[in-house]
Enzyme design. Structure first.
Site, short mmCIF file in Angstrom:
data_model
loop_
_atom_site.label_atom_id
_atom_site.label_comp_id
_atom_site.label_asym_id
_atom_site.label_seq_id
_atom_site.Cartn_x
_atom_site.Cartn_y
_atom_site.Cartn_z
N GLN A 44 9.22 -6.19 0.21
CA GLN A 44 7.77 -6.00 0.36
C GLN A 44 7.00 -7.20 -0.20
O GLN A 44 7.22 -7.62 -1.33
CB GLN A 44 7.35 -4.71 -0.37
CG GLN A 44 5.90 -4.34 -0.17
CD GLN A 44 5.56 -4.03 1.29
OE1 GLN A 44 6.27 -3.28 1.96
NE2 GLN A 44 4.48 -4.61 1.80
N ASP B 235 12.14 -7.32 9.39
CA ASP B 235 10.74 -7.76 9.49
C ASP B 235 10.61 -8.95 10.45
O ASP B 235 9.51 -9.35 10.80
CB ASP B 235 10.22 -8.20 8.11
CG ASP B 235 9.40 -7.11 7.42
OD1 ASP B 235 8.80 -6.30 8.15
OD2 ASP B 235 9.38 -7.08 6.18
N LYS C 178 6.98 3.56 4.36
CA LYS C 178 8.21 3.12 5.04
C LYS C 178 9.34 4.11 4.75
O LYS C 178 10.10 4.48 5.65
CB LYS C 178 8.57 1.69 4.60
CG LYS C 178 7.64 0.68 5.24
CD LYS C 178 7.67 -0.71 4.64
CE LYS C 178 6.54 -1.55 5.25
NZ LYS C 178 6.40 -2.88 4.69
#
Ligand code: NDP
Length: 284
Positions: free
Chosen positions: A96, A119, A52
């Site tokens: 995460q 997200d 990322k």
């Protein structure tokens, strides 16, 4: 013989577009930043976080990494998220997963400002997806829709079968296909006659998490087959949820693993981050 859908190619094209959008913002004095939080020492998570960060670098987005020790409490994590929610350099916040067991994952995800929830896991954004109003796109399903556009694969009027009903893949995938006027069916572990249901699919999406679960006898001739799975086979080799060698000759299009859906997910996370920064421009 199926045409192989290259996630690498679609992803590269999308990243070129994103690079230009980030540059256009920067020319107007608007920065784009993504905060990435990782808790503990999960090696797979470390690989994802590094990818990322690399993606951010590639398109000119600033990444802010917060690597916290395993023993971090939920309160400490939420307190950091609150700071990032109020930091104008940060357009997107990504925590995460998985988090260590002692942390309430739901409470943490719900503490992210929906306007920075790149997200698209926050219930507010999930609600937006449900009503077809996409502030942020659910990354993996959105990557798949991007591949359909790139390869001119029509969805409207097609019978779409999604195997898997997780909140991050199966359910939002079904919503995006529905928005594009597909006729959508969701299957799961309690579905009776799964094989027969799959055989009706013009577009079959497998998001199950079982190596080579979709076999040739479950696929209609000429179907578009999308494999979301990331698994290891009996030899430890990376493989998807679809038995690629057996299914490929029957399909019209198919995604490989690796190199299919995987590369798109981070790219769509970057899309959401750029989108968030672009919304600052509107507020100027
Ligand atoms: P989950 O484990 O959350 O969901 C799996 C789904 O598959 C569930 O809905 C489950 O049904 C269903 N399922 C399990 N067994 C069967 C069965 N025998 N028959 C029919 N359905 C079944 O997984 P995710 O959605 O998070 O991920 C799926 C796969 O995609 C994994 O391999 C994961 O690694 C990969 N993945 C890849 C990404 C990418 O970027 N390429 C991103 C995210 C995930 P039930 O609900 O009834 O239990």
């Amino acid at each position: 013989m199926a045409e192989i859908i290259s996630g690498k190619e679609v992803s590269a094209a999308k990243r070129e577009e994103l690079k230009k959008r980030v540059k256009a913002l920067s020319d107007k004095g608007i920065s784009t930043g993504l905060a990435v939080i990782i808790v503990g020492n999960n090696s797979a998570s470390r690989v994802y976080v590094n990818n990322k960060k690399k993606g951010c670098e590639e398109i000119g987005v600033t990444s802010f990494e917060f690597a916290l020790p395993e023993e971090t409490t939920g309160e400490e994590l939420i307190s950091l998220i609150n700071k990032l929610n109020n930091d104008s350099r940060v357009d997107g916040i990504l925590c995460q997963l998985p988090l260590p067991k002692h942390i309430d994952e739901k409470a943490v995800l719900n503490s992210i400002d929906p306007a920075k929830d790149v997200d698209a896991f926050h219930p507010v954004n999930v609600g937006h997806i449900m009503i077809g109003d996409f502030t942020f796109l659910p990354c993996t399903p959105a990557g798949i829709m991007e591949m359909f556009r790139y390869y001119n694969i029509p969805v409207s009027g097609k019978k779409c079968v999604v195997v898997g009903r997780s909140n991050i893949v199966g359910k939002p995938m079904a919503m995006l296909l529905l928005k594009e006027n597909g006729t959508v069916e969701i299957c799961h572990s309690r579905t009776a006659s799964l094989k027969e249901e799959c055989l009706t699919a013009d577009i079959l999406v497998a998001a199950v998490g079982i190596p080579k679960f979709v076999t040739a006898d479950m696929v209609k001739d000429g179907a578009v087959v999308i494999d979301v799975g990331i698994n290891r086979d009996e030899d430890g080799k990376l493989c998807g949820d679809v038995d690629f060698a057996a299914v490929e000759p029957k399909a019209s299009y198919i995604t490989p693993v690796p190199g299919g859906v995987g590369p798109m997910t981070i790219t769509m996370l970057l899309e959401n981050t750029v989108r968030s920064a672009e919304s600052k421009e509107l507020l100027k």
